[in-house]
Design an enzyme around this catalytic site. Sequence first.
Site, PDB file in Angstrom:
ATOM      1  N   GLN A   1      -9.906  -3.233  -3.372  1.00  0.00           N
ATOM      2  CA  GLN A   1     -11.204  -2.659  -3.036  1.00  0.00           C
ATOM      3  C   GLN A   1     -12.189  -2.912  -4.170  1.00  0.00           C
ATOM      4  O   GLN A   1     -13.364  -3.199  -3.931  1.00  0.00           O
ATOM      5  CB  GLN A   1     -11.070  -1.162  -2.793  1.00  0.00           C
ATOM      6  CG  GLN A   1     -12.378  -0.485  -2.388  1.00  0.00           C
ATOM      7  CD  GLN A   1     -12.836  -0.884  -1.007  1.00  0.00           C
ATOM      8  OE1 GLN A   1     -12.122  -0.689  -0.030  1.00  0.00           O
ATOM      9  NE2 GLN A   1     -14.036  -1.447  -0.908  1.00  0.00           N
TER      10      GLN A   1
ATOM     11  N   ARG B   1       0.879  -1.177   0.000  1.00  0.00           N
ATOM     12  CA  ARG B   1       0.000   0.000   0.000  1.00  0.00           C
ATOM     13  C   ARG B   1       0.911   1.220   0.000  1.00  0.00           C
ATOM     14  O   ARG B   1       1.657   1.456   0.959  1.00  0.00           O
ATOM     15  CB  ARG B   1      -0.898  -0.014   1.245  1.00  0.00           C
ATOM     16  CG  ARG B   1      -1.835   1.187   1.394  1.00  0.00           C
ATOM     17  CD  ARG B   1      -2.635   1.017   2.684  1.00  0.00           C
ATOM     18  NE  ARG B   1      -3.441   2.168   3.026  1.00  0.00           N
ATOM     19  CZ  ARG B   1      -4.726   2.319   2.723  1.00  0.00           C
ATOM     20  NH1 ARG B   1      -5.339   1.370   2.030  1.00  0.00           N
ATOM     21  NH2 ARG B   1      -5.396   3.391   3.097  1.00  0.00           N
TER      22      ARG B   1
ATOM     23  N   ASP C   1     -17.091   8.499  -2.874  1.00  0.00           N
ATOM     24  CA  ASP C   1     -15.837   8.369  -2.131  1.00  0.00           C
ATOM     25  C   ASP C   1     -15.511   9.739  -1.567  1.00  0.00           C
ATOM     26  O   ASP C   1     -16.099  10.758  -1.956  1.00  0.00           O
ATOM     27  CB  ASP C   1     -14.721   7.864  -3.059  1.00  0.00           C
ATOM     28  CG  ASP C   1     -13.477   7.413  -2.296  1.00  0.00           C
ATOM     29  OD1 ASP C   1     -13.539   7.294  -1.057  1.00  0.00           O
ATOM     30  OD2 ASP C   1     -12.440   7.178  -2.931  1.00  0.00           O
TER      31      ASP C   1
ATOM     32  N   HIS D   1      -6.984   0.996  -6.910  1.00  0.00           N
ATOM     33  CA  HIS D   1      -7.259   0.269  -5.665  1.00  0.00           C
ATOM     34  C   HIS D   1      -7.932  -1.058  -6.044  1.00  0.00           C
ATOM     35  O   HIS D   1      -9.110  -1.270  -5.756  1.00  0.00           O
ATOM     36  CB  HIS D   1      -8.161   1.100  -4.769  1.00  0.00           C
ATOM     37  CG  HIS D   1      -8.113   0.731  -3.322  1.00  0.00           C
ATOM     38  ND1 HIS D   1      -7.466  -0.394  -2.850  1.00  0.00           N
ATOM     39  CD2 HIS D   1      -8.656   1.348  -2.223  1.00  0.00           C
ATOM     40  CE1 HIS D   1      -7.603  -0.459  -1.553  1.00  0.00           C
ATOM     41  NE2 HIS D   1      -8.316   0.574  -1.140  1.00  0.00           N
TER      42      HIS D   1
ATOM     43  N   CYS E   1     -16.216   3.065  -0.015  1.00  0.00           N
ATOM     44  CA  CYS E   1     -15.095   2.218   0.421  1.00  0.00           C
ATOM     45  C   CYS E   1     -14.598   2.566   1.816  1.00  0.00           C
ATOM     46  O   CYS E   1     -13.847   1.777   2.411  1.00  0.00           O
ATOM     47  CB  CYS E   1     -13.959   2.281  -0.597  1.00  0.00           C
ATOM     48  SG  CYS E   1     -13.157   3.891  -0.734  1.00  0.00           S
TER      49      CYS E   1
ATOM     50  N   ARG F   1     -13.633  -7.050   1.794  1.00  0.00           N
ATOM     51  CA  ARG F   1     -12.207  -6.882   1.572  1.00  0.00           C
ATOM     52  C   ARG F   1     -11.466  -8.152   1.986  1.00  0.00           C
ATOM     53  O   ARG F   1     -10.566  -8.631   1.297  1.00  0.00           O
ATOM     54  CB  ARG F   1     -11.674  -5.682   2.375  1.00  0.00           C
ATOM     55  CG  ARG F   1     -12.086  -4.324   1.868  1.00  0.00           C
ATOM     56  CD  ARG F   1     -11.476  -4.014   0.517  1.00  0.00           C
ATOM     57  NE  ARG F   1     -10.020  -4.026   0.554  1.00  0.00           N
ATOM     58  CZ  ARG F   1      -9.270  -3.000   0.946  1.00  0.00           C
ATOM     59  NH1 ARG F   1      -9.837  -1.861   1.336  1.00  0.00           N
ATOM     60  NH2 ARG F   1      -7.955  -3.095   0.927  1.00  0.00           N
TER      61      ARG F   1
END
Length: 344
Positions: A166, A136, A260, A163, A300, A328
């Site tokens: 996700q 990450r 988001d 991502h 998310c 996830r």
Amino acid sequence: MTDSPTPAAALPNWAALDSAPTLLAGNTLAGRDLLRLLDLAPAELHLVLSTAVAQKSAWKTNALQEVAQAPYKDKAVGIIMEKPSLRTRISFEIGTQRLGAHPAVMSDTSSAFSRGESVKDTVQVLERFVDAIVLRTFEQSKLEEVSQWASVPVINALSDDFHPCQGLADVLTMYEHKGDLSKLKVAYVGDGNNMAHTYLEAAALIGFELHIATPAGYEPNERIINECSAAAAEHATGAKITVDGDVSAALAGANVVITDTWTSMGDEGQAQKRQQAFASFTIDAAAMAKAAPDAIFMHCLPAHRGEEVTDEVMDSAQSAIYDEAENRLHAQKALMALVLAPTA
């Protein structure tokens, strides 16, 4: 390690992810990287999601042994968190543990790259100890450099551009709530960020209709839009992709409504400017009323309640945010099971 997707001979059935896959039969992902969703062919995305469905079902029913797993008790996964994390870290750590492998977590100022050593040296040492690397980070180019030097699978756990994990969790959640993924209209209202890029890639691979509404100047990267359009044409998925500033048109009849945060990590200095630009892009009850009556809402997380979404939507019966967060774990666990499997 570099690789390329294996084209599907025919489009998979996105209405059926319930058959229990056999991990070692037809698994083209063993030893592979996932730096973005377009690293997958449609059939490979279907395999990841089907594996997640099977493993989640087995875990929920307390099966004596989970479906479609190879023995991972002697394996280890290096989990490197260069950005703060709740869901990403815990889902990868617990997912690795449930596979029987050891999660070696390195985070923040104690991450694998915190001492100024070159990426090459760090990776070629780390791969002597672990069987996969989860990273990450900020720049997508860093993931690409890690992949270049690594002989073990590399998984993007978030970058500024994409991502993908996700994205896997989100399409799994869509399937659980709405069924046939290829028949959906998905509305994404908000910043043209890494999540917008990831939904573009998911649409290209699956073929659902995606309408992204974002203020002028905050659109997704044009290069990525073009890459996704090309991928949809290559795989003949029939994806319909629209990117504009029309929130009402995006929401009209949508089966899935997504937003988001307006200000991603690294953009904090632009927070006030962004709040002004996005002021008419909040998802509230009136916005949800424009979608299909049985539409679900997704985010998310973390969310800034009262900015991109209101409490009444976050806490409504239409909200799938906590299912999405749980997935996830299941999506990433399935991905790791596949990439860690023995290569032919």
